[in-house]
Write an enzyme that holds these catalytic residues in place. Structure first.
Site, mmCIF file in Angstrom:
data_model
loop_
_atom_site.group_PDB
_atom_site.id
_atom_site.type_symbol
_atom_site.label_atom_id
_atom_site.label_comp_id
_atom_site.label_asym_id
_atom_site.label_seq_id
_atom_site.Cartn_x
_atom_site.Cartn_y
_atom_site.Cartn_z
ATOM 1 N N SER A 124 4.537 6.291 4.684
ATOM 2 C CA SER A 124 3.709 5.774 5.775
ATOM 3 C C SER A 124 4.509 4.815 6.635
ATOM 4 O O SER A 124 5.433 4.136 6.162
ATOM 5 C CB SER A 124 2.499 5.037 5.184
ATOM 6 O OG SER A 124 1.858 4.244 6.142
ATOM 7 N N TYR A 149 -1.731 -1.562 -0.539
ATOM 8 C CA TYR A 149 -1.524 -0.122 -0.330
ATOM 9 C C TYR A 149 -0.138 0.139 0.253
ATOM 10 O O TYR A 149 0.618 0.983 -0.238
ATOM 11 C CB TYR A 149 -2.602 0.440 0.600
ATOM 12 C CG TYR A 149 -2.190 1.708 1.301
ATOM 13 C CD1 TYR A 149 -2.113 2.907 0.605
ATOM 14 C CD2 TYR A 149 -1.845 1.701 2.656
ATOM 15 C CE1 TYR A 149 -1.701 4.076 1.238
ATOM 16 C CE2 TYR A 149 -1.437 2.862 3.298
ATOM 17 C CZ TYR A 149 -1.363 4.038 2.586
ATOM 18 O OH TYR A 149 -0.949 5.189 3.205
ATOM 19 N N LYS A 153 3.599 2.070 -1.203
ATOM 20 C CA LYS A 153 4.468 3.034 -0.521
ATOM 21 C C LYS A 153 5.921 2.553 -0.532
ATOM 22 O O LYS A 153 6.846 3.338 -0.768
ATOM 23 C CB LYS A 153 3.993 3.249 0.918
ATOM 24 C CG LYS A 153 2.640 3.917 1.050
ATOM 25 C CD LYS A 153 2.655 5.354 0.572
ATOM 26 C CE LYS A 153 1.367 6.074 0.906
ATOM 27 N NZ LYS A 153 1.315 7.442 0.343
#
Length: 337
Positions: A124, A149, A153
């Protein structure tokens, strides 16, 4: 190429499975259905006339993914599976770290055991943190994500890089997405969030069909032309095509490769509202709310590397994506049932 797709019944995963089948690959799906629906499998079959094999498993169960790898012996893995709600990750960081990291490590363990040495990871743009400049390029610093979150990643990217160094036969592609929107033109597949949407496009489409009264625009005081935040919105079909192109690249045994997948163009929230109205003829009422903590003014990609090395670039614009997202929402007012 037989390709195992984790999270293959989700928004991006399902569209990618369709593109894989259309490109002549054999797709095998694993998904725990925590944020997807089994009915998506029927819809993939409806579009492609092929029903991929599906395993309902949780990647946090090492035995379960090992069994699937032993049975299927895929040549490649595309790894979408993971928890992905930014707000929830702030409230439940331990759940996010446990799920997203353990599932990836189990997957890598099973891949190594059965000599599967190609993996495409769904990363991302959040790994870049607060951008020092735009457009972002792949060599920009990674880390300091603004939420747990995003940190998962970042950590998974580091895990994959370290594993690749220790296992030179492993080919790793890190695909840093920007903001996927749109849907399949058939209206069978699209973004189907649980509860209140976290993302702009499904919120707009729910307003368009009367499910919500108005769009919440988070701030109009950014240093941008209209004061609203600017993002790089990419049609999910273009994103799915990017994965097919990346598998071709991994067949050349490149080791580690990293690509931004976006349009290379920023679109503000109000520009998106106007694009939606242009595409559909539906007026979208909106109310300006205060700026949300952690949001950045601008975030969009430089995608020259993907164009040069993969022969890939986005073909659709935001008006196309608005049309397809609205088509999906109209045909599925209560989501995929």
């Amino acid at each position: 190429m037989k390709t195992l797709v984790t999270g293959g019944l989700g928004f991006i995963g399902s569209e990618t499975v369709v593109k894989l089948i259309e490109a002549g690959h054999e797709a095998v799906i694993v998904d725990n259905l925590s944020n997807s629906k089994l009915a998506v499998l029927d819809r993939i079959e409806g579009i492609t006339n092929v029903r991929p094999r599906f395993y309902k498993i949780d990647l946090c169960n090492l035995d379960a993914i090992t069994d699937v790898m032993e049975k299927e012996r895929p040549e490649a893995v595309i790894h979408f599976a993971g928890l992905k709600a930014v707000g929830e990750s702030v409230e439940k960081p331990l759940m996010y770290y446990h799920n997203n990291l353990l599932s990836t490590m189990n997957l890598l363990d099973a891949m190594r055991k059965f000599d599967c040495h190609n993996i495409v990871f769904s990363s991302s743009a959040t790994v870049y943190g607060v951008p020092e400049h735009v457009p972002l390029v792949e060599t920009d610093p990674v880390g300091h994500a603004t939420n747990p979150y995003g940190e998962t990643k970042v950590m998974i990217e580091h895990i994959l890089m370290d594993v690749q160094k220790s296992w030179p036969e492993l080919n790793v592609a890190l695909l840093r997405y920007f903001n996927p929107i749109g849907g399949h033109p058939s209206g069978l597949l699209g973004e189907d969030p649980n509860g209140i949407p976290n993302n702009l496009m499904p919120y707009i489409t729910q307003v368009a069909i009367g499910k919500r009264d108005h769009l919440r625009v988070w701030g109009n005081t950014y240093p941008t032309p209209d004061g609203t935040g600017i993002r790089d919105y990419i049609h999910v079909l273009d994103l799915a095509e990017g994965h097919v192109a990346t598998l071709k690249k991994l067949a050349q045994n490149p080791g580690l490769v990293i690509y931004n997948l976006g349009t290379g163009k920023g679109t503000s929230v109000l520009e998106m509202v106007h694009a939606f109205e242009k595409a559909t003829g539906v007026k979208i009422p909106y109310i300006i709310y205060p700026v949300r903590p952690g949001d950045v003014a601008e975030n969009y990609a430089n995608c020259d590397k993907a164009a040069k090395e993969l022969g890939w670039k986005a073909k659709f614009d935001v008006v196309d994506a608005c049309r397809d997202a609205y088509n999906f929402q109209k045909k599925n007012p209560n989501g995929i049932e």
